[in-house]
Design a protein around this motif. Sequence first.
Motif, PDB file in Angstrom:
ATOM      1  N   ILE A  58       0.862  -1.188   0.000  1.00 30.39           N
ATOM      2  CA  ILE A  58       0.000   0.000   0.000  1.00 30.39           C
ATOM      3  C   ILE A  58       0.895   1.234   0.000  1.00 30.39           C
ATOM      4  O   ILE A  58       1.775   1.380   0.845  1.00 30.39           O
ATOM      5  CB  ILE A  58      -0.934   0.019   1.234  1.00 30.39           C
ATOM      6  N   THR A  59       0.660   2.113  -0.947  1.00 29.02           N
ATOM      7  CA  THR A  59       1.498   3.304  -1.060  1.00 29.02           C
ATOM      8  C   THR A  59       1.097   4.331   0.005  1.00 29.02           C
ATOM      9  O   THR A  59      -0.062   4.372   0.436  1.00 29.02           O
ATOM     10  CB  THR A  59       1.380   3.942  -2.458  1.00 29.02           C
ATOM     11  N   PRO A  60       2.040   5.154   0.441  1.00 32.43           N
ATOM     12  CA  PRO A  60       1.734   6.151   1.475  1.00 32.43           C
ATOM     13  C   PRO A  60       0.584   7.094   1.086  1.00 32.43           C
ATOM     14  O   PRO A  60      -0.224   7.441   1.943  1.00 32.43           O
ATOM     15  CB  PRO A  60       3.045   6.915   1.631  1.00 32.43           C
ATOM     16  N   ILE A  61       0.490   7.474  -0.170  1.00 36.10           N
ATOM     17  CA  ILE A  61      -0.598   8.378  -0.579  1.00 36.10           C
ATOM     18  C   ILE A  61      -1.956   7.696  -0.428  1.00 36.10           C
ATOM     19  O   ILE A  61      -2.925   8.322  -0.014  1.00 36.10           O
ATOM     20  CB  ILE A  61      -0.391   8.925  -2.017  1.00 36.10           C
ATOM     21  N   ILE A  62      -2.016   6.411  -0.716  1.00 35.77           N
ATOM     22  CA  ILE A  62      -3.280   5.673  -0.571  1.00 35.77           C
ATOM     23  C   ILE A  62      -3.636   5.538   0.906  1.00 35.77           C
ATOM     24  O   ILE A  62      -4.794   5.711   1.289  1.00 35.77           O
ATOM     25  CB  ILE A  62      -3.204   4.309  -1.275  1.00 35.77           C
ATOM     26  N   THR A  63      -2.645   5.277   1.746  1.00 28.34           N
ATOM     27  CA  THR A  63      -2.910   5.225   3.188  1.00 28.34           C
ATOM     28  C   THR A  63      -3.425   6.577   3.681  1.00 28.34           C
ATOM     29  O   THR A  63      -4.377   6.638   4.466  1.00 28.34           O
ATOM     30  CB  THR A  63      -1.654   4.805   3.971  1.00 28.34           C
ATOM     31  N   ILE A  65      -5.081   8.815   2.021  1.00 29.56           N
ATOM     32  CA  ILE A  65      -6.426   9.082   1.497  1.00 29.56           C
ATOM     33  C   ILE A  65      -7.469   8.164   2.126  1.00 29.56           C
ATOM     34  O   ILE A  65      -8.561   8.604   2.487  1.00 29.56           O
ATOM     35  CB  ILE A  65      -6.440   8.927  -0.040  1.00 29.56           C
ATOM     36  N   THR A  66      -7.139   6.864   2.247  1.00 28.31           N
ATOM     37  CA  THR A  66      -8.139   5.875   2.647  1.00 28.31           C
ATOM     38  C   THR A  66      -7.995   5.372   4.074  1.00 28.31           C
ATOM     39  O   THR A  66      -8.940   4.803   4.617  1.00 28.31           O
ATOM     40  CB  THR A  66      -8.061   4.641   1.726  1.00 28.31           C
ATOM     41  N   GLY A  67      -6.809   5.509   4.640  1.00 27.19           N
ATOM     42  CA  GLY A  67      -6.540   4.926   5.954  1.00 27.19           C
ATOM     43  C   GLY A  67      -6.176   3.448   5.888  1.00 27.19           C
ATOM     44  O   GLY A  67      -5.901   2.823   6.903  1.00 27.19           O
ATOM     45  N   ILE A  68      -6.153   2.877   4.683  1.00 30.43           N
ATOM     46  CA  ILE A  68      -5.830   1.462   4.518  1.00 30.43           C
ATOM     47  C   ILE A  68      -4.312   1.283   4.574  1.00 30.43           C
ATOM     48  O   ILE A  68      -3.575   1.990   3.897  1.00 30.43           O
ATOM     49  CB  ILE A  68      -6.385   0.923   3.186  1.00 30.43           C
ATOM     50  N   THR A  69      -3.883   0.319   5.383  1.00 32.73           N
ATOM     51  CA  THR A  69      -2.457   0.046   5.559  1.00 32.73           C
ATOM     52  C   THR A  69      -2.146  -1.395   5.130  1.00 32.73           C
ATOM     53  O   THR A  69      -3.062  -2.214   4.960  1.00 32.73           O
ATOM     54  CB  THR A  69      -2.053   0.211   7.033  1.00 32.73           C
ATOM     55  N   ASP A  70      -0.853  -1.687   5.016  1.00 31.72           N
ATOM     56  CA  ASP A  70      -0.446  -3.063   4.717  1.00 31.72           C
ATOM     57  C   ASP A  70      -0.951  -4.026   5.791  1.00 31.72           C
ATOM     58  O   ASP A  70      -1.374  -5.145   5.478  1.00 31.72           O
ATOM     59  CB  ASP A  70       1.077  -3.167   4.598  1.00 31.72           C
ATOM     60  N   ASP A  71      -0.896  -3.611   7.051  1.00 27.77           N
ATOM     61  CA  ASP A  71      -1.386  -4.469   8.134  1.00 27.77           C
ATOM     62  C   ASP A  71      -2.876  -4.766   7.981  1.00 27.77           C
ATOM     63  O   ASP A  71      -3.321  -5.875   8.268  1.00 27.77           O
ATOM     64  CB  ASP A  71      -1.134  -3.825   9.503  1.00 27.77           C
ATOM     65  N   ALA A  72      -3.647  -3.779   7.522  1.00 23.66           N
ATOM     66  CA  ALA A  72      -5.092  -3.961   7.376  1.00 23.66           C
ATOM     67  C   ALA A  72      -5.432  -5.010   6.321  1.00 23.66           C
ATOM     68  O   ALA A  72      -6.426  -5.733   6.455  1.00 23.66           O
ATOM     69  CB  ALA A  72      -5.765  -2.640   7.031  1.00 23.66           C
ATOM     70  N   VAL A  73      -4.623  -5.099   5.269  1.00 20.03           N
ATOM     71  CA  VAL A  73      -4.920  -6.027   4.179  1.00 20.03           C
ATOM     72  C   VAL A  73      -4.140  -7.343   4.268  1.00 20.03           C
ATOM     73  O   VAL A  73      -4.353  -8.238   3.454  1.00 20.03           O
ATOM     74  CB  VAL A  73      -4.673  -5.375   2.798  1.00 20.03           C
ATOM     75  N   ALA A  74      -3.259  -7.475   5.250  1.00 17.89           N
ATOM     76  CA  ALA A  74      -2.347  -8.617   5.330  1.00 17.89           C
ATOM     77  C   ALA A  74      -3.051  -9.973   5.309  1.00 17.89           C
ATOM     78  O   ALA A  74      -2.588 -10.911   4.665  1.00 17.89           O
ATOM     79  CB  ALA A  74      -1.468  -8.506   6.575  1.00 17.89           C
ATOM     80  N   ASP A  75      -4.159 -10.098   6.006  1.00 22.11           N
ATOM     81  CA  ASP A  75      -4.868 -11.379   6.080  1.00 22.11           C
ATOM     82  C   ASP A  75      -6.130 -11.393   5.233  1.00 22.11           C
ATOM     83  O   ASP A  75      -7.008 -12.245   5.421  1.00 22.11           O
ATOM     84  CB  ASP A  75      -5.227 -11.688   7.539  1.00 22.11           C
ATOM     85  N   SER A  76      -6.232 -10.477   4.298  1.00 19.19           N
ATOM     86  CA  SER A  76      -7.419 -10.353   3.458  1.00 19.19           C
ATOM     87  C   SER A  76      -7.380 -11.348   2.301  1.00 19.19           C
ATOM     88  O   SER A  76      -6.312 -11.827   1.914  1.00 19.19           O
ATOM     89  CB  SER A  76      -7.502  -8.929   2.898  1.00 19.19           C
ATOM     90  N   PRO A  77      -8.551 -11.625   1.730  1.00 17.18           N
ATOM     91  CA  PRO A  77      -8.563 -12.529   0.576  1.00 17.18           C
ATOM     92  C   PRO A  77      -7.905 -11.879  -0.645  1.00 17.18           C
ATOM     93  O   PRO A  77      -7.836 -10.648  -0.732  1.00 17.18           O
ATOM     94  CB  PRO A  77     -10.058 -12.761   0.327  1.00 17.18           C
ATOM     95  N   LEU A  78      -7.457 -12.703  -1.561  1.00 18.39           N
ATOM     96  CA  LEU A  78      -6.974 -12.203  -2.842  1.00 18.39           C
ATOM     97  C   LEU A  78      -8.172 -11.799  -3.697  1.00 18.39           C
ATOM     98  O   LEU A  78      -9.329 -12.100  -3.367  1.00 18.39           O
ATOM     99  CB  LEU A  78      -6.135 -13.267  -3.546  1.00 18.39           C
ATOM    100  N   PHE A  79      -7.905 -11.115  -4.799  1.00 17.05           N
ATOM    101  CA  PHE A  79      -8.967 -10.537  -5.629  1.00 17.05           C
ATOM    102  C   PHE A  79     -10.032 -11.559  -6.039  1.00 17.05           C
ATOM    103  O   PHE A  79     -11.227 -11.297  -5.885  1.00 17.05           O
ATOM    104  CB  PHE A  79      -8.358  -9.885  -6.877  1.00 17.05           C
TER     105      PHE A  79
END
Length: 108
Positions: A58-63, A65-79
């Motif tokens: 996750i790029t810093p600009i996206i974090t 804007i959205t608040g989404i971090t690498d930690d937030a998506v770490a255990d998420s499903p793939l597309f």
Amino acid sequence: MKNRDIIVLDFEFNHVLDPEIKPAICNEIIEIGAVKLDEKLNVCDRFNTYIKPVHNTITPIITSITGITDDAVADSPLFAEAMKLFAEWSGNAPRFYTWSDTDKSVLD
């Protein structure tokens, strides 16, 4: 009776920085958010899932804007799995609306 539900959909994207991939894919979906409305436009259900990116962290600009971090998506499903979950949730809703033209272009 036919399903008359309406889905209002919003994607969040992360930039793809890899120059070998970027010409084909500029952004990768990292979140699907949606609400299901009945024919009177009452919210009857909600859907939300993060998607683990495969082309970039996750790029810093996206974090910012959205608040989404690498930690937030770490255990998420793939597309593919996330889209399967979304398709199951949305059912046979005949109409989809999107938050922006960018979101709509992904569906086209």
